[in-house]
Design a protein around this motif. Structure first.
Motif, PDB file in Angstrom:
ATOM      1  N   ALA A 134       0.801  -1.221   0.000  1.00 40.64           N
ATOM      2  CA  ALA A 134       0.000   0.000   0.000  1.00 40.64           C
ATOM      3  C   ALA A 134       0.834   1.270   0.000  1.00 40.64           C
ATOM      4  O   ALA A 134       0.275   2.366   0.058  1.00 40.64           O
ATOM      5  N   THR A 158      -4.330  -6.755   2.620  1.00 39.22           N
ATOM      6  CA  THR A 158      -5.465  -6.163   3.323  1.00 39.22           C
ATOM      7  C   THR A 158      -5.849  -4.828   2.687  1.00 39.22           C
ATOM      8  O   THR A 158      -4.984  -4.068   2.242  1.00 39.22           O
ATOM      9  N   ARG A 159      -7.143  -4.550   2.657  1.00 41.77           N
ATOM     10  CA  ARG A 159      -7.636  -3.286   2.106  1.00 41.77           C
ATOM     11  C   ARG A 159      -7.595  -2.216   3.191  1.00 41.77           C
ATOM     12  O   ARG A 159      -8.199  -2.363   4.251  1.00 41.77           O
ATOM     13  N   THR A 161      -7.682   1.433   2.232  1.00 38.61           N
ATOM     14  CA  THR A 161      -8.595   2.454   1.699  1.00 38.61           C
ATOM     15  C   THR A 161      -9.325   1.821   0.508  1.00 38.61           C
ATOM     16  O   THR A 161      -8.956   0.722   0.059  1.00 38.61           O
ATOM     17  N   PRO A 162     -10.321   2.503  -0.044  1.00 40.60           N
ATOM     18  CA  PRO A 162     -10.990   1.934  -1.224  1.00 40.60           C
ATOM     19  C   PRO A 162     -10.071   1.745  -2.423  1.00 40.60           C
ATOM     20  O   PRO A 162     -10.419   1.014  -3.360  1.00 40.60           O
ATOM     21  N   TYR A 163      -8.897   2.371  -2.403  1.00 41.93           N
ATOM     22  CA  TYR A 163      -7.988   2.321  -3.546  1.00 41.93           C
ATOM     23  C   TYR A 163      -6.816   1.360  -3.337  1.00 41.93           C
ATOM     24  O   TYR A 163      -5.970   1.224  -4.226  1.00 41.93           O
ATOM     25  N   THR A 164      -6.750   0.702  -2.188  1.00 38.32           N
ATOM     26  CA  THR A 164      -5.666  -0.239  -1.942  1.00 38.32           C
ATOM     27  C   THR A 164      -5.765  -1.423  -2.898  1.00 38.32           C
ATOM     28  O   THR A 164      -6.842  -1.987  -3.088  1.00 38.32           O
ATOM     29  N   VAL A 165      -4.634  -1.792  -3.485  1.00 37.08           N
ATOM     30  CA  VAL A 165      -4.599  -2.937  -4.400  1.00 37.08           C
ATOM     31  C   VAL A 165      -4.596  -4.224  -3.573  1.00 37.08           C
ATOM     32  O   VAL A 165      -3.664  -4.466  -2.799  1.00 37.08           O
ATOM     33  N   VAL A 166      -5.610  -5.043  -3.744  1.00 32.74           N
ATOM     34  CA  VAL A 166      -5.707  -6.295  -2.975  1.00 32.74           C
ATOM     35  C   VAL A 166      -5.803  -7.525  -3.880  1.00 32.74           C
ATOM     36  O   VAL A 166      -5.913  -8.639  -3.376  1.00 32.74           O
ATOM     37  N   ARG A 167      -5.768  -7.323  -5.204  1.00 29.24           N
ATOM     38  CA  ARG A 167      -5.765  -8.451  -6.127  1.00 29.24           C
ATOM     39  C   ARG A 167      -4.322  -8.834  -6.443  1.00 29.24           C
ATOM     40  O   ARG A 167      -3.546  -8.007  -6.945  1.00 29.24           O
ATOM     41  N   GLU A 189      -3.673   4.920  -1.529  1.00 28.32           N
ATOM     42  CA  GLU A 189      -3.772   3.499  -1.165  1.00 28.32           C
ATOM     43  C   GLU A 189      -3.507   3.264   0.316  1.00 28.32           C
ATOM     44  O   GLU A 189      -3.962   2.254   0.871  1.00 28.32           O
TER      45      GLU A 189
END
Length: 252
Positions: A134, A158-159, A161-167, A189
């Motif tokens: 992040a 882990t997420r 913020t709504p923009y954190t890359v979790v894929r 992020e």
């Protein structure tokens, strides 16, 4: 197996982290997994040595002696001293928050920071650890990490913020671009309203020993300028780093 006195004392110190910088005795005992009387005795001994400090309110905080010892740690040897003038140059040129971080497992450990003037939410502190996936400095470190570190990070996306890359597939593609482009970016992020850009710092042998980053409100108009400034500073740090000490020979 009965825990040793040393392991229980380390459990007491390990109860503190970035989100728990001061603890009451009951909180300390609970987080350390110790009986209240044992935590009280160990905390008292650690206070007398200087590893902990007990405030007038009764709460415990990490003592200054641990900070003094921490400054002796080679992270790597001479990194903070070599980087300091370049961090100040970056701050003077950008007035933005400047970060220097190293890998610590699957986290980015912030070993130095200069706070910028811009009103940008900053969650890092010197000595704090943040997830690599992040943060800009973290993505640089993760792009050059060993396979086991990468696997650990991919298993803990882990997420925040709504923009954190979790894929995992999307993060792996970003890391591929970091290696190709020589820098990493993030956009809100880690915290809303904060964007970052970071580059690797390479040691005398060309290995990535740290990451150097800047946090700003928006990258759209100044990304290339910041990347150029970061690269000059990172190259300067790398040139002034002392050679790594020779490794001890393996036992026969």
């Amino acid at each position: 197996m009965t825990a040793s006195v040393t392991s229980r004392a380390l459990d007491v110190l390990g109860a503190f982290d970035g989100d728990h910088r001061s603890l009451t005795l009951s909180e300390l005992a609970r987080r350390a997994g110790l009986p209240l009387t044992t935590a009280h005795r160990l905390a008292g001994e650690l206070c007398r040595w200087g590893a902990l400090h007990r405030r007038a309110t009764g709460e415990y905080v990490i003592g200054r002696r641990l900070w003094d010892l921490g400054l002796l740690a080679p992270v790597p040897t001479g990194l903070r001293e070599a980087a300091s003038p370049f961090l100040h140059d970056l701050y003077a040129a950008t007035l933005a928050t400047v970060h220097l971080a190293v890998a610590d497992g699957a986290q980015a450990l912030y070993v130095d920071r200069i706070s910028g003037n811009a009103t940008v939410p900053i969650v890092s502190k010197v000595g704090s650890r943040l997830p690599m996936h992040a943060t800009g400095v973290g993505k640089v470190l993760l792009a050059h990490a060993e396979p086991d570190v990468l696997a650990a990070a991919l298993g803990a996306l882990t997420r925040i913020t709504p923009y954190t890359v979790v894929r995992p597939d999307r993060l792996l593609e970003q890391l591929r671009r970091v290696r190709a482009d020589g820098y990493a970016t993030t956009a809100e992020e880690m915290s809303a309203g904060a964007c970052s850009v970071a580059v690797p710092v390479r040691g005398p042998g060309g290995e990535v020993v740290a990451a150097l980053g800047i946090v700003v409100p928006d990258l759209r108009r100044q990304q290339q300028r910041l990347v150029a400034a970061l690269r000059v500073a990172a190259q300067g740090i790398g040139r002034t780093l002392p050679p790594a000490p020779p490794q001890a020979p393996a036992p026969a």
